[in-house]
Motif scaffolding. Structure first.
Motif, PDB file in Angstrom:
ATOM      1  N   PRO A   1       1.884   5.969 -13.497  1.00 36.90           N
ATOM      2  CA  PRO A   1       2.166   4.625 -12.968  1.00 36.90           C
ATOM      3  C   PRO A   1       1.236   4.178 -11.845  1.00 36.90           C
ATOM      4  CG  PRO A   1       4.179   5.940 -13.124  1.00 36.90           C
ATOM      5  CD  PRO A   1       3.028   6.874 -13.321  1.00 36.90           C
ATOM      6  N   PHE A   2       0.415   5.071 -11.300  1.00 39.38           N
ATOM      7  CA  PHE A   2      -0.310   4.743 -10.085  1.00 39.38           C
ATOM      8  C   PHE A   2      -1.779   4.393 -10.303  1.00 39.38           C
ATOM      9  CE2 PHE A   2       3.093   7.753  -9.216  1.00 39.38           C
ATOM     10  CZ  PHE A   2       3.871   6.993  -8.371  1.00 39.38           C
ATOM     11  N   PHE A   3      -2.296   4.556 -11.519  1.00 40.03           N
ATOM     12  CA  PHE A   3      -3.725   4.359 -11.735  1.00 40.03           C
ATOM     13  C   PHE A   3      -4.151   2.907 -11.546  1.00 40.03           C
ATOM     14  CE2 PHE A   3      -3.529   8.460 -14.118  1.00 40.03           C
ATOM     15  CZ  PHE A   3      -4.469   9.123 -13.347  1.00 40.03           C
ATOM     16  N   ASP A   4      -3.307   1.961 -11.880  1.00 35.71           N
ATOM     17  CA  ASP A   4      -3.682   0.557 -11.767  1.00 35.71           C
ATOM     18  C   ASP A   4      -3.297  -0.053 -10.429  1.00 35.71           C
ATOM     19  OD1 ASP A   4      -4.666   0.613 -14.342  1.00 35.71           O
ATOM     20  OD2 ASP A   4      -2.749   0.041 -15.230  1.00 35.71           O
ATOM     21  N   LYS A   5      -2.687   0.742  -9.553  1.00 32.11           N
ATOM     22  CA  LYS A   5      -2.150   0.175  -8.319  1.00 32.11           C
ATOM     23  C   LYS A   5      -2.885   0.629  -7.068  1.00 32.11           C
ATOM     24  CE  LYS A   5       2.457  -0.155 -10.377  1.00 32.11           C
ATOM     25  NZ  LYS A   5       3.848   0.314 -10.354  1.00 32.11           N
ATOM     26  N   PHE A   6      -3.761   1.638  -7.201  1.00 29.38           N
ATOM     27  CA  PHE A   6      -4.429   2.168  -6.022  1.00 29.38           C
ATOM     28  C   PHE A   6      -5.912   2.376  -6.305  1.00 29.38           C
ATOM     29  CE2 PHE A   6      -0.005   3.389  -5.601  1.00 29.38           C
ATOM     30  CZ  PHE A   6       0.273   3.019  -4.295  1.00 29.38           C
ATOM     31  N   THR A   7      -6.707   2.253  -5.245  1.00 26.29           N
ATOM     32  CA  THR A   7      -8.149   2.406  -5.381  1.00 26.29           C
ATOM     33  C   THR A   7      -8.526   3.865  -5.586  1.00 26.29           C
ATOM     34  OG1 THR A   7      -8.457   0.509  -3.940  1.00 26.29           O
ATOM     35  CG2 THR A   7     -10.370   1.926  -4.300  1.00 26.29           C
TER      36      THR A   7
ATOM     37  N   LEU B   1      -5.126  -5.471   2.979  1.00 19.59           N
ATOM     38  CA  LEU B   1      -5.810  -5.098   1.749  1.00 19.59           C
ATOM     39  C   LEU B   1      -7.236  -5.633   1.701  1.00 19.59           C
ATOM     40  CD1 LEU B   1      -2.983  -5.623  -0.879  1.00 19.59           C
ATOM     41  CD2 LEU B   1      -3.780  -3.476   0.073  1.00 19.59           C
ATOM     42  N   LEU B   2      -7.559  -6.609   2.554  1.00 21.67           N
ATOM     43  CA  LEU B   2      -8.919  -7.142   2.606  1.00 21.67           C
ATOM     44  C   LEU B   2      -9.812  -6.331   3.526  1.00 21.67           C
ATOM     45  CD1 LEU B   2      -8.341 -10.987   2.708  1.00 21.67           C
ATOM     46  CD2 LEU B   2      -9.097  -9.598   0.791  1.00 21.67           C
ATOM     47  N   ASP B   3      -9.226  -5.420   4.289  1.00 22.26           N
ATOM     48  CA  ASP B   3      -9.991  -4.601   5.226  1.00 22.26           C
ATOM     49  C   ASP B   3     -10.682  -3.493   4.446  1.00 22.26           C
ATOM     50  OD1 ASP B   3     -11.017  -3.069   7.207  1.00 22.26           O
ATOM     51  OD2 ASP B   3      -9.113  -2.631   8.204  1.00 22.26           O
ATOM     52  N   THR B   4     -12.003  -3.555   4.356  1.00 20.59           N
ATOM     53  CA  THR B   4     -12.729  -2.583   3.542  1.00 20.59           C
ATOM     54  C   THR B   4     -12.675  -1.182   4.127  1.00 20.59           C
ATOM     55  OG1 THR B   4     -14.770  -3.136   4.709  1.00 20.59           O
ATOM     56  CG2 THR B   4     -14.325  -4.305   2.655  1.00 20.59           C
TER      57      THR B   4
ATOM     58  N   LYS C   1       0.818  -1.220   0.000  1.00 21.90           N
ATOM     59  CA  LYS C   1       0.000   0.000   0.000  1.00 21.90           C
ATOM     60  C   LYS C   1       0.843   1.257   0.000  1.00 21.90           C
ATOM     61  CE  LYS C   1      -3.601   0.740   2.230  1.00 21.90           C
ATOM     62  NZ  LYS C   1      -4.544   1.011   3.322  1.00 21.90           N
ATOM     63  N   SER C   2       2.024   1.187   0.589  1.00 19.72           N
ATOM     64  CA  SER C   2       2.821   2.413   0.769  1.00 19.72           C
ATOM     65  C   SER C   2       4.223   2.238   0.215  1.00 19.72           C
ATOM     66  CB  SER C   2       2.887   2.759   2.261  1.00 19.72           C
ATOM     67  OG  SER C   2       3.428   1.677   3.007  1.00 19.72           O
ATOM     68  N   TRP C   3       4.321   1.519  -0.893  1.00 21.66           N
ATOM     69  CA  TRP C   3       5.642   1.253  -1.475  1.00 21.66           C
ATOM     70  C   TRP C   3       6.381   2.565  -1.726  1.00 21.66           C
ATOM     71  CZ3 TRP C   3       6.948  -3.896  -2.091  1.00 21.66           C
ATOM     72  CH2 TRP C   3       8.201  -4.152  -2.637  1.00 21.66           C
ATOM     73  N   ASP C   4       7.622   2.640  -1.292  1.00 21.74           N
ATOM     74  CA  ASP C   4       8.374   3.896  -1.320  1.00 21.74           C
ATOM     75  C   ASP C   4       9.003   4.118  -2.690  1.00 21.74           C
ATOM     76  OD1 ASP C   4       9.779   6.162  -0.831  1.00 21.74           O
ATOM     77  OD2 ASP C   4      10.673   5.492   1.028  1.00 21.74           O
TER      78      ASP C   4
ATOM     79  N   SER D   1      -9.929   0.124   5.078  1.00 22.97           N
ATOM     80  CA  SER D   1      -8.573   0.595   4.810  1.00 22.97           C
ATOM     81  C   SER D   1      -8.217   0.283   3.368  1.00 22.97           C
ATOM     82  CB  SER D   1      -7.585  -0.081   5.765  1.00 22.97           C
ATOM     83  OG  SER D   1      -6.275   0.375   5.515  1.00 22.97           O
ATOM     84  N   SER D   2      -8.883   0.957   2.439  1.00 27.51           N
ATOM     85  CA  SER D   2      -8.676   0.660   1.030  1.00 27.51           C
ATOM     86  C   SER D   2      -7.331   1.193   0.573  1.00 27.51           C
ATOM     87  CB  SER D   2      -9.799   1.280   0.196  1.00 27.51           C
ATOM     88  OG  SER D   2      -9.822   2.678   0.379  1.00 27.51           O
ATOM     89  N   SER D   3      -6.951   0.795  -0.622  1.00 25.30           N
ATOM     90  CA  SER D   3      -5.636   1.130  -1.143  1.00 25.30           C
ATOM     91  C   SER D   3      -5.675   2.536  -1.732  1.00 25.30           C
ATOM     92  CB  SER D   3      -5.229   0.107  -2.206  1.00 25.30           C
ATOM     93  OG  SER D   3      -3.948   0.382  -2.690  1.00 25.30           O
TER      94      SER D   3
END
Length: 741
Positions: A375-381, A330-333, A211-214, A335-337
């Motif tokens: 780069p971030f559109f497919d990786k975060f909600t 990531l399954l915690d609704t 979720k918080s890849w640097d 705490s979405s991405s």
């Protein structure tokens, strides 16, 4: 529904084995039970390949075999190996053998499928990422869990677990996590409950890092060490960032000469080198070292996280080490991405205030600093981007899909281009003659001039302006402004048609000769649209200097408009001189300087003599009553200006539900304390505030984040933080729902 994650698992301990690979079974079983969104592909060495680093067997042809294990079994038994996949739902791209062999008939459809390679961990990562499954690209490669610790430089640089993770980055072009389970007091195996706790810790750390890849520090691999001991408690185990212990080691071998009594040539026995690492020495060098490191923290039974480049380079700065990771599933609704992406230059004036305020109100929201949003559109909600207008993805922002938010509207030239602002206000006041804009916006005309020789034709088109300029009884002075310029470029003050012709002639001469005769020159062939506006000859002066007020106005959604009550006063660098045809040269930069209040044009030596920027509320020369009178006029002007934009020029001002924008709006005050609107600036130059008043900008972004950014992401755990903080400095002047264009 949570987006599926394609994950490749490899390791260096090999497949299920009671002696050398005890950890892969409980880890994979936990994932299959508790992470249904993890789509696993497992490719591991067919035997233990520890201590092999990022190595391949050069020129060796590798062979794959397949085994199957029971997802509910508590032992390391499996069926196989088979030369080909044996089940119809194989995750491998090879055609499965389901012809009905005796062994394959025993394989349940829910079995865990493993691909074994007679190669190294690095080879497993390469082949797993690129050759054995139908998945084009993996979201993550997990190398491990390794039996033991990969803490400190000697272990990490020789670890097959870390080596496989590096290979995933290099040949698989994917993120990777090297996972190790650190046992204590030689107790390698524990009870199933403790295995499950450690598996849960591992999965939560992995998801939190995903979720918080640097990206800012270009992390390729995280090396994660999780403590494993009987009775381990999830709630008592912290995960912290830590550097590799930079210790050195003794040789991992000892040598001896083998005796050979039958050697007829008397050459003696063979010279041999025995594998004999001094683990105690290694442990003591880590524990006796100074500062924080991964080895010390694991010894204290903490999870450690070490960010690495695929070149063995630790990528975090010292101030990050010791910082605790907050677990998120990531399954915690709840705490979405989500992510905030800052595409502004990290050195920009507003970078610090913006970052500080986001961390204050959204402490769990990852903040990524990047050059592009793509780069971030497919990786975060959900994504919030703060960037310059050109960096925003206009098509996605304007699509109406409320998962992308940004700090700008797409269509707003009705306000920010001077010619459009004039049209907007003229249209609005024609229908609303009692609006404050009728007197708060000086008489203005639009003209289009490509080159100086065409000025006469332009004035024929703007015949009302020509009449004003040619009227001998008219005592008005005028100010020329290019419609799309900023920082006062091209602004001139003049009185007659002859003056205006001389100004455009000078523009052409500067363009042809390439001369930089003035700091605010303009190229007419590039900017053909201008406005001519009546010049305010009797401005309010403080210490005999002209000033203008910079007010930050925030437009949010569709449409709420708020005025930031802490305003700036920006002063001219020289004392004011009344305009006169006898003492004013329209081409003189020196004569013009007392009439321009833009700090970007002020000479350094003159700025030292004055205080060019002051907070409006600190101006003791203006009474409290007059300050409030001025502010109230600004509020009314702001209300009518934005109302005019959405009512009179909807094509060129379209507020968006998933956006907000901060405008720098400039006002003049005349000697009777009447306020005049000068212009509206998008993405204003905040640094003109200077260091002395930076707290004003910090507070502005604090309020903006609380009002505009935090509501995008706010979760229940953040509500208490925001709820305790009062919003003191925004005044709402317009709050309407506008959706009907």
């Amino acid at each position: 529904m949570t987006k599926p994650l394609n994950i490749l698992i490899t390791n260096d301990d090999g497949p299920l084995d009671n002696n050398v690979s005890q950890y892969i079974r409980p880890f994979v079983q936990y994932i299959t039970k508790h992470r249904p969104n993890w789509n696993l592909v497992i490719v591991v060495p067919n035997i233990q390949r520890s201590w092999i680093g990022k190595a391949h067997f050069a020129d060796k042809e590798l062979t794959a075999t397949f085994i199957y294990s029971d997802p509910n079994s508590t032992d390391n038994k499996f069926l196989g190996p088979f030369n080909r996949p044996q089940v119809g739902n194989s995750k491998f791209k090879f055609k499965p053998n389901i012809s009905g062999s005796k062994d394959s008939e025993k394989i349940p459809q829910n079995s865990i499928e493993w691909c074994l390679l007679d190669g190294t961990p690095a080879s497993c990562a390469d082949i797993g990422c690129n050759h054995v499954s139908n998945i084009e690209h993996f979201d993550l490669v997990i190398s491990g869990p390794n039996v033991g610790r990969n803490t400190s430089r000697p272990y990490a640089t020789s670890s097959g677990t870390v080596g496989a993770a590096f290979e995933a980055c290099i040949t698989g072009n994917t993120r990777a996590i090297a996972l190790s389970w650190a046992y204590y007091n030689t107790q390698i195996t524990v009870d199933e409950e403790s295995f499950e706790t450690v598996s849960r810790l591992s999965c939560d750390v992995i998801e939190s890092l995903l979720k918080s890849w640097d990206y800012e520090n270009k992390v390729d691999v995280y090396s994660v060490n999780v403590p494993l001991y009987p009775g381990i408690r999830y709630e008592d185990t912290k995960a912290v960032f830590a550097p590799l212990a930079q210790n050195s080691w003794t040789s991992v071998f000892t040598n001896y000469e083998e005796e050979d009594d039958n050697d007829e040539n008397d050459n003696g026995g063979a010279i041999k080198f025995k594998w004999d690492p001094d683990y105690t020495f290694s442990r003591n060098t880590v524990l006796n070292s100074e500062g924080i490191n991964d080895g010390k923290l694991v010894e204290s039974k903490m999870c450690t996280i070490t960010p690495l480049r695929a070149s063995f380079h630790v990528s975090l700065n010292d101030e990050h080490f010791g910082k605790e990771l907050i677990y998120h599933s990531l399954l915690d609704t709840t705490s979405s991405s989500d992510v905030a992406v800052l595409t502004i230059n990290p050195k920009e004036y507003i970078a610090e205030p913006l970052t500080v305020s986001i961390k204050k109100y959204l402490p769990t929201l990852p903040i990524i600093k990047a050059e592009s949003i793509e780069p971030f559109f497919d990786k975060f909600t959900r994504i919030f981007q703060y960037g310059e207008y050109e960096q925003i993805d206009a098509s996605k922002l304007h699509s109406g899909v409320l998962h992308y938010f940004a700090n700008t509207f797409i269509y707003r030239k009705a306000l920010i281009r001077k010619q459009y602002l004039t049209q907007t206000i003229n249209t609005f006041t024609a229908k609303n003659p009692t609006s404050i804009l009728k007197t708060a916006y000086m008489e203005s005309f639009n003209i289009d001039v490509d080159y100086a020789e065409f000025l006469d034709d332009a004035l024929d088109e703007a015949w009302e302006l020509r009449q004003e300029l040619e009227d001998p009884k008219n005592n008005k002075w005028w100010i020329l402004k290019p419609s799309m310029s900023d920082k006062a470029q091209g602004i001139r003050v003049f009185k007659t048609v002859r003056d205006l012709q001389a100004i455009f002639d000078s523009f052409d001469e500067e363009e042809i000769e390439g001369e930089n005769t003035s700091e605010n020159k303009i190229i007419t062939s590039q900017l053909r649209h201008f406005i001519v506006q009546e010049y305010l000859q009797a401005p309010l002066l403080l210490n005999n200097r002209k000033f203008h007020i910079r007010c930050y106005i925030i437009a949010k959604g569709c449409l709420k408009v708020m005025v930031y009550e802490r305003m700036l006063a920006l002063f001219a660098s020289t004392e004011f001189k009344n305009l006169s045809v006898d003492n004013y040269n329209v081409l003189s930069a020196e004569d013009l300087s007392c009439h321009l209040t833009n700090t970007c044009l002020q000479e350094t030596d003159k700025v030292k003599e004055i205080d060019p920027v002051r907070e409006f509320d600190t101006l003791d020369e203006i009474s409290a009553e007059n300050k409030e009178n001025i502010k109230q006029q600004i509020r009314e002007i702001a209300h009518d200006t934005f109302l005019a934009a959405v009512n009179a020029n909807r094509l060129n001002f379209q507020p968006l539900e998933n956006a907000f924008e901060i405008y720098g709006v400039d006002f003049l005050v005349d000697r009777d304390y009447k306020v005049k609107l000068l212009e509206v600036n998008a993405y204003p130059d905040f640094k003109q505030t200077g260091d002395a008043l930076k707290n004003l900008i910090f507070e502005l972004f604090d309020n903006v984040t609380q009002t505009c950014i935090a509501p995008i992401f706010q979760k229940k755990e953040d509500e208490d933080i925001v709820g305790d903080i009062k919003l003191n400095n925004f005044t709402t002047v317009l709050d309407e729902s506008i959706h009907d264009w």
